[in-house]
Design a protein around this motif. Structure first.
Motif, PDB file in Angstrom:
ATOM      1  N   THR A   6      28.998  27.140  22.869  1.00  0.00           N
ATOM      2  CA  THR A   6      28.689  25.883  23.531  1.00  0.00           C
ATOM      3  C   THR A   6      29.889  25.476  24.379  1.00  0.00           C
ATOM      4  O   THR A   6      30.987  25.992  24.216  1.00  0.00           O
ATOM      5  CB  THR A   6      28.395  24.788  22.496  1.00  0.00           C
ATOM      6  OG1 THR A   6      29.529  24.642  21.623  1.00  0.00           O
ATOM      7  CG2 THR A   6      27.166  25.151  21.667  1.00  0.00           C
ATOM      8  N   GLY A   7      29.678  24.557  25.276  1.00  0.00           N
ATOM      9  CA  GLY A   7      30.767  24.103  26.136  1.00  0.00           C
ATOM     10  C   GLY A   7      30.554  24.535  27.559  1.00  0.00           C
ATOM     11  O   GLY A   7      29.817  25.484  27.851  1.00  0.00           O
ATOM     12  N   ALA A   8      31.240  23.839  28.444  1.00  0.00           N
ATOM     13  CA  ALA A   8      31.069  24.091  29.874  1.00  0.00           C
ATOM     14  C   ALA A   8      31.892  25.282  30.327  1.00  0.00           C
ATOM     15  O   ALA A   8      32.865  25.676  29.687  1.00  0.00           O
ATOM     16  CB  ALA A   8      31.467  22.842  30.663  1.00  0.00           C
ATOM     17  N   GLY A   9      31.477  25.840  31.467  1.00  0.00           N
ATOM     18  CA  GLY A   9      32.248  26.925  32.074  1.00  0.00           C
ATOM     19  C   GLY A   9      31.457  28.208  32.191  1.00  0.00           C
ATOM     20  O   GLY A   9      30.462  28.426  31.476  1.00  0.00           O
ATOM     21  N   LEU A  10      31.898  29.067  33.126  1.00  0.00           N
ATOM     22  CA  LEU A  10      31.248  30.351  33.384  1.00  0.00           C
ATOM     23  C   LEU A  10      32.265  31.473  33.281  1.00  0.00           C
ATOM     24  O   LEU A  10      33.475  31.256  33.411  1.00  0.00           O
ATOM     25  CB  LEU A  10      30.633  30.361  34.793  1.00  0.00           C
ATOM     26  CG  LEU A  10      29.666  29.239  35.158  1.00  0.00           C
ATOM     27  CD1 LEU A  10      29.263  29.379  36.628  1.00  0.00           C
ATOM     28  CD2 LEU A  10      28.449  29.252  34.260  1.00  0.00           C
ATOM     29  N   LEU A  11      31.775  32.672  33.084  1.00  0.00           N
ATOM     30  CA  LEU A  11      32.641  33.842  33.158  1.00  0.00           C
ATOM     31  C   LEU A  11      33.125  33.996  34.599  1.00  0.00           C
ATOM     32  O   LEU A  11      32.344  33.883  35.539  1.00  0.00           O
ATOM     33  CB  LEU A  11      31.874  35.105  32.737  1.00  0.00           C
ATOM     34  CG  LEU A  11      31.365  35.179  31.294  1.00  0.00           C
ATOM     35  CD1 LEU A  11      30.544  36.455  31.102  1.00  0.00           C
ATOM     36  CD2 LEU A  11      32.521  35.132  30.309  1.00  0.00           C
ATOM     37  N   THR A  12      34.408  34.262  34.761  1.00  0.00           N
ATOM     38  CA  THR A  12      34.965  34.402  36.103  1.00  0.00           C
ATOM     39  C   THR A  12      35.817  35.663  36.203  1.00  0.00           C
ATOM     40  O   THR A  12      36.255  36.214  35.178  1.00  0.00           O
ATOM     41  CB  THR A  12      35.826  33.183  36.480  1.00  0.00           C
ATOM     42  OG1 THR A  12      36.857  33.016  35.498  1.00  0.00           O
ATOM     43  CG2 THR A  12      34.987  31.926  36.562  1.00  0.00           C
ATOM     44  N   SER A  13      36.054  36.084  37.437  1.00  0.00           N
ATOM     45  CA  SER A  13      36.912  37.247  37.737  1.00  0.00           C
ATOM     46  C   SER A  13      36.513  38.462  36.908  1.00  0.00           C
ATOM     47  O   SER A  13      37.360  39.146  36.310  1.00  0.00           O
ATOM     48  CB  SER A  13      38.385  36.902  37.493  1.00  0.00           C
ATOM     49  OG  SER A  13      38.792  35.838  38.318  1.00  0.00           O
ATOM     50  N   VAL A  14      35.211  38.749  36.893  1.00  0.00           N
ATOM     51  CA  VAL A  14      34.697  39.889  36.117  1.00  0.00           C
ATOM     52  C   VAL A  14      34.690  41.138  37.000  1.00  0.00           C
ATOM     53  O   VAL A  14      34.146  41.132  38.110  1.00  0.00           O
ATOM     54  CB  VAL A  14      33.284  39.597  35.585  1.00  0.00           C
ATOM     55  CG1 VAL A  14      32.771  40.793  34.789  1.00  0.00           C
ATOM     56  CG2 VAL A  14      33.286  38.342  34.735  1.00  0.00           C
ATOM     57  N   SER A  15      35.304  42.200  36.508  1.00  0.00           N
ATOM     58  CA  SER A  15      35.380  43.471  37.233  1.00  0.00           C
ATOM     59  C   SER A  15      34.753  44.583  36.412  1.00  0.00           C
ATOM     60  O   SER A  15      34.706  44.519  35.179  1.00  0.00           O
ATOM     61  CB  SER A  15      36.832  43.828  37.548  1.00  0.00           C
ATOM     62  OG  SER A  15      37.429  42.861  38.383  1.00  0.00           O
ATOM     63  N   LEU A  16      34.267  45.615  37.106  1.00  0.00           N
ATOM     64  CA  LEU A  16      33.781  46.831  36.457  1.00  0.00           C
ATOM     65  C   LEU A  16      34.879  47.867  36.578  1.00  0.00           C
ATOM     66  O   LEU A  16      35.342  48.188  37.680  1.00  0.00           O
ATOM     67  CB  LEU A  16      32.499  47.322  37.125  1.00  0.00           C
ATOM     68  CG  LEU A  16      31.827  48.552  36.504  1.00  0.00           C
ATOM     69  CD1 LEU A  16      31.361  48.258  35.091  1.00  0.00           C
ATOM     70  CD2 LEU A  16      30.661  49.016  37.359  1.00  0.00           C
ATOM     71  N   VAL A  17      35.327  48.390  35.444  1.00  0.00           N
ATOM     72  CA  VAL A  17      36.491  49.266  35.380  1.00  0.00           C
ATOM     73  C   VAL A  17      36.070  50.617  34.828  1.00  0.00           C
ATOM     74  O   VAL A  17      35.306  50.690  33.855  1.00  0.00           O
ATOM     75  CB  VAL A  17      37.585  48.642  34.487  1.00  0.00           C
ATOM     76  CG1 VAL A  17      38.817  49.525  34.422  1.00  0.00           C
ATOM     77  CG2 VAL A  17      37.964  47.252  35.000  1.00  0.00           C
ATOM     78  N   ASP A  18      36.551  51.712  35.447  1.00  0.00           N
ATOM     79  CA  ASP A  18      36.202  53.038  34.941  1.00  0.00           C
ATOM     80  C   ASP A  18      37.114  53.426  33.782  1.00  0.00           C
ATOM     81  O   ASP A  18      38.013  52.667  33.383  1.00  0.00           O
ATOM     82  CB  ASP A  18      36.220  54.093  36.054  1.00  0.00           C
ATOM     83  CG  ASP A  18      37.616  54.356  36.610  1.00  0.00           C
ATOM     84  OD1 ASP A  18      38.618  53.962  35.984  1.00  0.00           O
ATOM     85  OD2 ASP A  18      37.712  54.975  37.690  1.00  0.00           O
ATOM     86  N   GLN A  19      36.899  54.621  33.228  1.00  0.00           N
ATOM     87  CA  GLN A  19      37.636  55.041  32.031  1.00  0.00           C
ATOM     88  C   GLN A  19      39.107  55.313  32.301  1.00  0.00           C
ATOM     89  O   GLN A  19      39.899  55.449  31.359  1.00  0.00           O
ATOM     90  CB  GLN A  19      36.982  56.278  31.423  1.00  0.00           C
ATOM     91  CG  GLN A  19      36.894  57.461  32.362  1.00  0.00           C
ATOM     92  CD  GLN A  19      35.877  58.488  31.876  1.00  0.00           C
ATOM     93  OE1 GLN A  19      34.949  58.173  31.133  1.00  0.00           O
ATOM     94  NE2 GLN A  19      36.049  59.722  32.278  1.00  0.00           N
TER      95      GLN A  19
END
Length: 220
Positions: free
Chosen positions: A116-129
């Motif tokens: 619960t609580g306000a806010g969103l996921l930010t600065s999300v990147s897809l990273v390889d192995q």
């Protein structure tokens, strides 16, 4: 081989005549003509003939790429994650391809959380192995329920692991969970084979959910 629609095409390079092979002796520099070893009028080696073509090369068939599996990765296990800290693991998946490398122009991931609580996921990147960023960073949209990557990602042949990393909002409550999922058959678009140029279908790649992450705030 390049160009759209190359899948299913075959290529074979032949030596048309025996005299097309230039053979010269090392000692006397005398030219000779190769012959196919025969029993009667039949060649003892299936690649050689007594007519034309003299030698039949290997036949190459262009196969379109296909996906074997796309599933959550055990290399990115369920674990505790902190709020307001960059590059927190949000989930990971394995993708196994055969035939050719495949590029995907757009990928959408769904976000489900019990926090619960306000806010969103930010600065999300897809990273390889190898730790290299292959797409992003992006921020969650749709009231925080989706992550959309519009960078073109090229997935190589074989099995490889990819991880989503990002920042959790400080408003996320302690002990809340985060589960990220995707349905490649409908949420991944503009999929193209890098050798054949063909449009590839992920119709058999259904919904998969990555391992659950648990929000744990700092405590003394």
């Amino acid at each position: 081989l390049v160009g759209a629609g190359a899948s299913g095409r075959t290529v074979q390079f032949d030596i048309y005549r025996s005299t097309d092979i230039y053979l010269v002796g090392d000692t006397y520099t005398y030219g000779i003509t190769g012959t196919a070893a025969t029993t009667g009028s039949v060649s003892t080696n299936s690649e050689f003939t007594t007519g034309t073509p003299f030698f039949s090369g290997s036949l190459v068939t262009v196969s379109a790429g296909s996906v074997t599996t796309i599933s959550k990765s055990s290399s990115v296990p369920a674990q505790n994650v902190a709020v307001n800290v960059p590059n927190q693991p949000l989930g990971g998946f394995d993708i196994d391809l055969k035939g050719e490398s495949i590029s995907v122009q757009s990928m959408v991931f769904s976000v489900a959380t019990s926090s619960t609580g306000a806010g969103l996921l930010t600065s999300v990147s897809l990273v390889d192995q190898n730790g290299a960023v292959v797409a992003g960073p992006v921020d969650a949209s749709g009231a925080g329920t989706t992550l959309t990557f519009t960078d073109t990602v090229t997935f190589p042949i074989g099995k490889h692991t990819y991880t989503l990393k990002g920042r959790l909002p400080s408003g996320y409550s302690n002990n809340g969970t985060i589960v990220i999922s995707s349905t490649p058959s409908s949420q991944w678009t503009n999929i193209t084979g890098q050798t054949s140029g063909n449009t590839i279908s992920f119709s058999g790649a259904g919904l998969f959910s990555m391992n659950t992450m648990t929000v744990k705030g700092a405590a003394l």
